[in-house]
Design an enzyme around this catalytic site. Sequence first.
Site, PDB file in Angstrom:
ATOM      1  N   HIS A 116      -6.118 -33.291  17.808  1.00  0.00           N
ATOM      2  CA  HIS A 116      -5.035 -34.156  18.293  1.00  0.00           C
ATOM      3  C   HIS A 116      -3.870 -33.331  18.814  1.00  0.00           C
ATOM      4  O   HIS A 116      -2.753 -33.829  18.924  1.00  0.00           O
ATOM      5  CB  HIS A 116      -4.599 -35.100  17.175  1.00  0.00           C
ATOM      6  CG  HIS A 116      -5.705 -36.031  16.783  1.00  0.00           C
ATOM      7  ND1 HIS A 116      -5.932 -37.231  17.423  1.00  0.00           N
ATOM      8  CD2 HIS A 116      -6.697 -35.895  15.868  1.00  0.00           C
ATOM      9  CE1 HIS A 116      -6.999 -37.814  16.887  1.00  0.00           C
ATOM     10  NE2 HIS A 116      -7.486 -37.018  15.953  1.00  0.00           N
TER      11      HIS A 116
ATOM     12  N   LYS B 207       0.841  -1.202   0.000  1.00  0.00           N
ATOM     13  CA  LYS B 207       0.000   0.000   0.000  1.00  0.00           C
ATOM     14  C   LYS B 207       0.878   1.255   0.000  1.00  0.00           C
ATOM     15  O   LYS B 207       0.681   2.153  -0.786  1.00  0.00           O
ATOM     16  CB  LYS B 207      -0.921  -0.044   1.231  1.00  0.00           C
ATOM     17  CG  LYS B 207      -1.836   1.146   1.357  1.00  0.00           C
ATOM     18  CD  LYS B 207      -2.786   0.985   2.528  1.00  0.00           C
ATOM     19  CE  LYS B 207      -3.464   2.305   2.838  1.00  0.00           C
ATOM     20  NZ  LYS B 207      -4.395   2.229   3.953  1.00  0.00           N
TER      21      LYS B 207
ATOM     22  N   GLU C 291      -5.012  -6.659  14.597  1.00  0.00           N
ATOM     23  CA  GLU C 291      -4.467  -5.348  14.229  1.00  0.00           C
ATOM     24  C   GLU C 291      -5.571  -4.285  14.301  1.00  0.00           C
ATOM     25  O   GLU C 291      -5.305  -3.119  14.540  1.00  0.00           O
ATOM     26  CB  GLU C 291      -3.846  -5.397  12.822  1.00  0.00           C
ATOM     27  CG  GLU C 291      -2.897  -4.245  12.552  1.00  0.00           C
ATOM     28  CD  GLU C 291      -2.029  -4.425  11.313  1.00  0.00           C
ATOM     29  OE1 GLU C 291      -0.859  -4.827  11.447  1.00  0.00           O
ATOM     30  OE2 GLU C 291      -2.519  -4.167  10.199  1.00  0.00           O
TER      31      GLU C 291
ATOM     32  N   GLY D 183      -4.960  -1.779   4.938  1.00  0.00           N
ATOM     33  CA  GLY D 183      -4.158  -2.909   4.460  1.00  0.00           C
ATOM     34  C   GLY D 183      -4.833  -4.248   4.723  1.00  0.00           C
ATOM     35  O   GLY D 183      -4.920  -5.109   3.840  1.00  0.00           O
ATOM     36  N   ARG D 184      -5.343  -4.425   5.914  1.00  0.00           N
ATOM     37  CA  ARG D 184      -5.944  -5.723   6.268  1.00  0.00           C
ATOM     38  C   ARG D 184      -7.346  -5.907   5.683  1.00  0.00           C
ATOM     39  O   ARG D 184      -7.975  -6.928   5.903  1.00  0.00           O
ATOM     40  CB  ARG D 184      -5.939  -5.893   7.786  1.00  0.00           C
ATOM     41  CG  ARG D 184      -6.575  -4.752   8.551  1.00  0.00           C
ATOM     42  CD  ARG D 184      -6.231  -4.829  10.034  1.00  0.00           C
ATOM     43  NE  ARG D 184      -6.688  -3.670  10.792  1.00  0.00           N
ATOM     44  CZ  ARG D 184      -6.004  -2.541  10.922  1.00  0.00           C
ATOM     45  NH1 ARG D 184      -4.829  -2.401  10.337  1.00  0.00           N
ATOM     46  NH2 ARG D 184      -6.465  -1.543  11.653  1.00  0.00           N
TER      47      ARG D 184
ATOM     48  N   LYS E 103       9.227  -1.038  14.070  1.00  0.00           N
ATOM     49  CA  LYS E 103       9.834  -0.691  12.778  1.00  0.00           C
ATOM     50  C   LYS E 103      10.967   0.319  12.980  1.00  0.00           C
ATOM     51  O   LYS E 103      12.052   0.176  12.425  1.00  0.00           O
ATOM     52  CB  LYS E 103       8.786  -0.036  11.863  1.00  0.00           C
ATOM     53  CG  LYS E 103       7.745  -0.961  11.297  1.00  0.00           C
ATOM     54  CD  LYS E 103       6.886  -0.179  10.294  1.00  0.00           C
ATOM     55  CE  LYS E 103       5.607  -0.898   9.959  1.00  0.00           C
ATOM     56  NZ  LYS E 103       4.688  -0.098   9.150  1.00  0.00           N
TER      57      LYS E 103
ATOM     58  N   GLU F  75      10.507  -4.698   4.546  1.00  0.00           N
ATOM     59  CA  GLU F  75      10.583  -6.124   4.181  1.00  0.00           C
ATOM     60  C   GLU F  75      10.266  -6.305   2.698  1.00  0.00           C
ATOM     61  O   GLU F  75      10.955  -7.031   1.977  1.00  0.00           O
ATOM     62  CB  GLU F  75       9.581  -6.949   5.011  1.00  0.00           C
ATOM     63  CG  GLU F  75       9.893  -7.042   6.491  1.00  0.00           C
ATOM     64  CD  GLU F  75       9.258  -5.940   7.308  1.00  0.00           C
ATOM     65  OE1 GLU F  75       8.920  -4.869   6.742  1.00  0.00           O
ATOM     66  OE2 GLU F  75       9.099  -6.132   8.532  1.00  0.00           O
TER      67      GLU F  75
HETATM   68  O1  F6P Z   1       2.019  -4.172   9.908  1.00  0.00           O
HETATM   69  C1  F6P Z   1       1.672  -2.873   9.591  1.00  0.00           C
HETATM   70  C2  F6P Z   1       1.184  -2.744   8.194  1.00  0.00           C
HETATM   71  O2  F6P Z   1       1.055  -1.377   7.928  1.00  0.00           O
HETATM   72  C3  F6P Z   1      -0.125  -3.466   7.917  1.00  0.00           C
HETATM   73  O3  F6P Z   1      -1.227  -2.794   8.367  1.00  0.00           O
HETATM   74  C4  F6P Z   1      -0.048  -3.620   6.451  1.00  0.00           C
HETATM   75  O4  F6P Z   1      -0.990  -4.530   5.985  1.00  0.00           O
HETATM   76  C5  F6P Z   1       1.380  -4.056   6.290  1.00  0.00           C
HETATM   77  O5  F6P Z   1       2.093  -3.289   7.238  1.00  0.00           O
HETATM   78  C6  F6P Z   1       1.963  -3.871   4.927  1.00  0.00           C
HETATM   79  O6  F6P Z   1       1.973  -2.538   4.536  1.00  0.00           O
HETATM   80  P1  F6P Z   1       2.165  -2.132   3.035  1.00  0.00           P
HETATM   81  O7  F6P Z   1       1.063  -2.716   2.234  1.00  0.00           O
HETATM   82  O8  F6P Z   1       2.153  -0.635   3.015  1.00  0.00           O
HETATM   83  O9  F6P Z   1       3.498  -2.661   2.575  1.00  0.00           O
END
Ligand code: F6P
Length: 549
Positions: free
Chosen positions: A389, A211, A358, A272-273, A513, A217
Amino acid sequence: MNADGRTRLNQTPEWTALAKHREELADTHLRDLFAADPARGTGYTLRVGDLYIDYSKHLVTDETLRLLRELAAATDVFGLRDAMFRGEKINVTENRAVLHTALRAPRDAVIDVDGENVVPAVHAVLDRMSDFADRVRSGEWTGHTGKRIKNVINIGIGGSDLGPAMAYEVLRSFTDRALTVRFVSNVDGADLHEATRDLDPAETLFIIASKTFTTIETITNATSARQWLLAALGDEAAVAKHFVALSTNAEKVAEFGIDTANMFEFWDWVGGRYSYDSAIGLSLMIAIGPDRFREMLDGFRIVDDHFRTAPAEANVPLLLGLLGIWYGNFHDAQSHAVLPYSHYLSKFTAYLQQLDMESNGKSVARDGRPVEWQTGPVVWGTPGTNGQHAYYQLIHQGTKLIPADFIGFAEPVAELSEELKAQHDLLMANFFAQTQALAFGKTAEEVRAEGVPDELVAHKTFQGNRPTTTILARELTPSVLGQLIALYEHKVFVQGAVWNIDSFDQWGVELGKVLAKRVEPALTEGADVPGLDASTKALVAAYRELRGR
Ligand code: F6P
């Protein structure tokens, strides 16, 4: 009283009434409730779309449900719901609208954000995605060397990974089996290594999903993926045929080196979620095809319409949200298990963890004051029957109350052989047996009557009274998946509304972060990072020593 003129939740008469009612019900067993009402098994059920919801095995009476609905009315859950659907900026800490429901609105709907109807843009992106997905699926879109794309790798994390990764698993039997579709999220290089090690770069398309397009990452993995591609193809121009971006941030996409002509857009009013039915679903759309993707969106919309229009007594997301509040706030339940009896739902609960935790893992109310009541539960679970199990022992006989959702399907997926389809009744026999055992248990008298020696009776007794919701559908289709996800989205919404928290921000992920960025030079260069605490300093030193630095 809150700054917003609301009485603090735990000081409302509705809250007090529920606390008192909880005391009154303390000695009531589900066995009593079923004995008192033979129609409970059919009466305490609702339908929405293709979903049959049985809530009879909950520690509730008509009075409990009435009191819970009064709490919802007092906290104006439906008022906030309407504001959300209208596009008002209910994400107060980020001053944003919350409009994932616009992602599945029909073409002719009108939903304004800042005076502009967002629906045409939603459909324009869906149309572009469909066109692109068709071109990849048909082989018309080729790689740089002219080879057909056989592998699609989505690189993203959190909401830019969990949704499409989950849905791809759920809908595997609807996917084009000739395509290899993988999801890379972890900045541990092993993730990308395992996803690419057996693939031909010339046949591989990377979808960079972010987003913000600033998530470290994702950008790190995307950079490594580009190196992997260029090491094989040796030509910068290859990036245009092997990389597309899904983002709200065109500037950063261009900065990374992806042509914005190859970018599929979404907007800051999509959390995002809550985003996998936006452009973030492109990998899924390529896998299942645009028609199936649209069927999934139709499924979301069925539950959106239901949530928006069904009266409180018949409103399933409202009911599920309130039941969670009943246990979390009035029975001290700390967690909520989601237990799908479908192998295809193996990533479903992991997806819900982000959606729920979240969203509602907050301890400050919308007015900025600390909450004085429990908020979101720990959400966990894996597919039955495996859990039976492993950890079900604790649910059956442990000291903790764990409300659980059981999700099952009447039909096995069409693709299975007749022999494998025949296993389905056994799977579902477990499904029904578990909720029965959890609700009704086994009394000491019943155990004794089986001739169990006295010293073992207590061990073999099941107290029961463990609450569950059963969600049953005929079959697992794209539409049913959309219905299930929308159901949980709105359940989470209801709970956040009652707790008076902002379910749409996520400030709690920021500190980690920032600290990771700060501590990294200590790991790589042995830099003396100011303000590092003694424990972290010692751990970093141990890490460097173990790495021979
Ligand atoms: O973990 C925080 C967060 O902002 C989430 O809400 C989001 O889904 C994820 O990081 C990834 O963010 P982006 O889509 O901006 O890379």
